[in-house]
Write a protein that holds these residues in place. Structure first.
Motif, PDB file in Angstrom:
ATOM      1  N   ALA A   5       2.403   1.618  -3.475  1.00 55.19           N
ATOM      2  CA  ALA A   5       1.420   2.087  -4.460  1.00 55.19           C
ATOM      3  C   ALA A   5       1.129   3.576  -4.281  1.00 55.19           C
ATOM      4  CB  ALA A   5       0.125   1.290  -4.337  1.00 55.19           C
ATOM      5  N   ALA A   6       1.132   4.043  -3.028  1.00 53.57           N
ATOM      6  CA  ALA A   6       0.834   5.453  -2.756  1.00 53.57           C
ATOM      7  C   ALA A   6       1.990   6.371  -3.144  1.00 53.57           C
ATOM      8  CB  ALA A   6       0.503   5.642  -1.281  1.00 53.57           C
ATOM      9  N   THR A   7       3.198   5.867  -3.082  1.00 56.35           N
ATOM     10  CA  THR A   7       4.371   6.706  -3.358  1.00 56.35           C
ATOM     11  C   THR A   7       4.990   6.439  -4.723  1.00 56.35           C
ATOM     12  OG1 THR A   7       5.847   5.112  -2.283  1.00 56.35           O
ATOM     13  CG2 THR A   7       4.929   6.888  -0.907  1.00 56.35           C
TER      14      THR A   7
ATOM     15  N   ALA B 234       0.836  -1.205   0.000  1.00 58.01           N
ATOM     16  CA  ALA B 234       0.000   0.000   0.000  1.00 58.01           C
ATOM     17  C   ALA B 234       0.871   1.255   0.000  1.00 58.01           C
ATOM     18  CB  ALA B 234      -0.921  -0.001   1.211  1.00 58.01           C
ATOM     19  N   HIS B 235       1.937   1.230   0.776  1.00 57.34           N
ATOM     20  CA  HIS B 235       2.846   2.379   0.808  1.00 57.34           C
ATOM     21  C   HIS B 235       3.529   2.559  -0.544  1.00 57.34           C
ATOM     22  CE1 HIS B 235       5.690   5.322   2.287  1.00 57.34           C
ATOM     23  NE2 HIS B 235       6.676   4.581   1.799  1.00 57.34           N
TER      24      HIS B 235
ATOM     25  N   THR C  45       4.014   8.339 -11.139  1.00 57.67           N
ATOM     26  CA  THR C  45       3.005   8.145 -12.163  1.00 57.67           C
ATOM     27  C   THR C  45       3.649   7.513 -13.385  1.00 57.67           C
ATOM     28  OG1 THR C  45       1.957  10.138 -11.354  1.00 57.67           O
ATOM     29  CG2 THR C  45       1.209   9.308 -13.470  1.00 57.67           C
TER      30      THR C  45
END
Length: 169
Positions: A155-157, A152-153, A160
């Motif tokens: 994917a969030a950081t 999750a971390h 793009t």
């Protein structure tokens, strides 16, 4: 029950659970359907491994704590932890609270040990099995939780992607 019988029961049961839950779309979340099917397969494997072999040298109950000097005891402890780690992983996938995973692992192990004690299975009800099974469930739960957090971390950081940037323009 032999391990082969338990394995066949586990595979057939898992397939039936998967087919029925898919056909009924119940539960609604696919994750819960997958956990139900894999949980059945895991439980059948545990029953096969637990009751498909003899152990305990005729002793009905063992309250002596793990002898760290005995390599066979250490291996047995680790194998029991490994056998119960999938239960913790499945509970983590269901996003249950830690205390439920701890209690679930302890209760599942207690049921197994109680059945071994009251039945004529040739197995020994062992306090070390109760401890190692519970520890395995908790370890599986914690490892799965840490992996989920890291993913999750990440994917969030994550930067793009080129495709996402091209879609915006």
């Amino acid at each position: 029950m032999s391990f082969g019988t338990a394995l066949i029961t586990g595979v057939i049961g898992s397939l039936l659970i998967a087919i029925v839950t898919w056909a009924l779309s119940r539960p609604r979340r696919a994750r819960q359907r997958v956990v139900a099917a894999l949980g059945w397969l895991w439980a059948a494997g545990v029953v096969g491994l637990t009751f498909g072999t003899k152990s305990g040298a005729g002793q009905a109950f063992n309250m002596a704590l793990l002898d760290l000097g005995n390599p066979a005891d250490r291996i047995d402890f680790l194998l029991n932890m490994t056998m119960f780690a999938p239960a913790g992983i499945l509970l983590s996938v269901l996003r249950v609270r830690f205390r439920f995973a701890l209690l679930g692992g302890a209760l599942a192990s207690l049921v197994i040990e109680a059945i071994q004690y009251v039945s004529d299975s040739g197995r020994t009800a062992d306090i070390n099995d109760l401890l190692s099974n519970t520890a395995g469930c908790v370890l599986g739960y914690l490892c799965a939780g840490m992996i989920t957090e890291v993913m999750a971390h990440h994917a969030a950081t994550a930067p793009t992607s080129y495709v996402d940037r091209a879609r915006r323009h």
